[in-house]
Scaffold this motif. Structure first.
Motif, mmCIF file in Angstrom:
data_model
loop_
_atom_site.group_PDB
_atom_site.id
_atom_site.type_symbol
_atom_site.label_atom_id
_atom_site.label_comp_id
_atom_site.label_asym_id
_atom_site.label_seq_id
_atom_site.Cartn_x
_atom_site.Cartn_y
_atom_site.Cartn_z
ATOM 1 N N ALA A 105 0.844 -1.196 0.000
ATOM 2 C CA ALA A 105 0.000 0.000 0.000
ATOM 3 C C ALA A 105 0.879 1.246 0.000
ATOM 4 C CB ALA A 105 -0.901 0.001 1.226
ATOM 5 N N VAL A 106 0.368 2.279 -0.644
ATOM 6 C CA VAL A 106 1.037 3.584 -0.618
ATOM 7 C C VAL A 106 0.291 4.420 0.414
ATOM 8 C CG1 VAL A 106 1.613 5.654 -1.944
ATOM 9 C CG2 VAL A 106 1.682 3.391 -3.041
ATOM 10 N N THR A 107 1.010 4.876 1.433
ATOM 11 C CA THR A 107 0.381 5.618 2.534
ATOM 12 C C THR A 107 1.167 6.864 2.874
ATOM 13 O OG1 THR A 107 1.604 4.438 4.233
ATOM 14 C CG2 THR A 107 -0.488 3.448 3.548
ATOM 15 N N HIS A 108 0.518 7.732 3.622
ATOM 16 C CA HIS A 108 1.218 8.864 4.228
ATOM 17 C C HIS A 108 0.545 9.148 5.565
ATOM 18 C CE1 HIS A 108 -2.160 11.107 2.406
ATOM 19 N NE2 HIS A 108 -1.953 11.989 3.373
ATOM 20 N N THR A 109 1.230 9.876 6.420
ATOM 21 C CA THR A 109 0.661 10.205 7.726
ATOM 22 C C THR A 109 0.243 11.667 7.754
ATOM 23 O OG1 THR A 109 2.838 10.659 8.625
ATOM 24 C CG2 THR A 109 1.963 8.442 8.973
ATOM 25 N N GLU A 110 -0.821 11.913 8.492
ATOM 26 C CA GLU A 110 -1.316 13.270 8.684
ATOM 27 C C GLU A 110 -1.516 13.509 10.171
ATOM 28 O OE1 GLU A 110 -4.996 13.625 6.552
ATOM 29 O OE2 GLU A 110 -4.002 13.741 4.602
ATOM 30 N N THR A 111 -1.226 14.712 10.606
ATOM 31 C CA THR A 111 -1.500 15.111 11.987
ATOM 32 C C THR A 111 -2.823 15.870 11.972
ATOM 33 O OG1 THR A 111 0.855 15.245 12.466
ATOM 34 C CG2 THR A 111 -0.636 16.383 13.979
ATOM 35 N N VAL A 112 -3.785 15.377 12.782
ATOM 36 C CA VAL A 112 -5.136 15.925 12.793
ATOM 37 C C VAL A 112 -5.424 16.501 14.181
ATOM 38 C CG1 VAL A 112 -7.578 15.381 12.482
ATOM 39 C CG2 VAL A 112 -5.848 14.203 11.111
#
Length: 97
Positions: A77-84
């Motif tokens: 999988a291609v993923t990225h992280t986000e700060t919410v």
């Protein structure tokens, strides 16, 4: 003060792909009609042609790429992280909002 959490976002899910495996194989090809005679009785082809008004009488070899199977290739999988920001907390008393 902001209360945050880090989340992983999937941009493209993981998947498996079937990739063809190929091999070069020799084929016998009729010089006149272009029929693939590989594995056939070549003399019978010439006789059948003669008795039906054709002019088949010679053949040559050609090398052709053939699919001999498939290989499974896995793509992660291609993923990225986000700060919410999920809320706010008072830095003095700790109350949440």
């Amino acid at each position: 003060m902001a209360v945050t959490e880090t989340r992983t976002v999937v941009d493209q899910p993981a998947y498996d792909e079937q990739v063809p495996v190929t091999e070069m194989k020799e084929h016998e090809i009729c010089n006149q009609c272009g029929a693939d005679l590989t594995g056939l009785d070549i003399d019978a082809h010439f006789k059948n042609s003669y008795f039906n008004g054709g002019n088949c009488g010679g053949f040559h070899s050609e090398w052709r790429e053939e699919v001999t199977g498939y290989q499974t290739v896995h793509h992660d999988a291609v993923t990225h992280t986000e700060t919410v920001t999920t809320g706010y907390r008072c830095s003095t008393c700790g109350a949440r909002k």
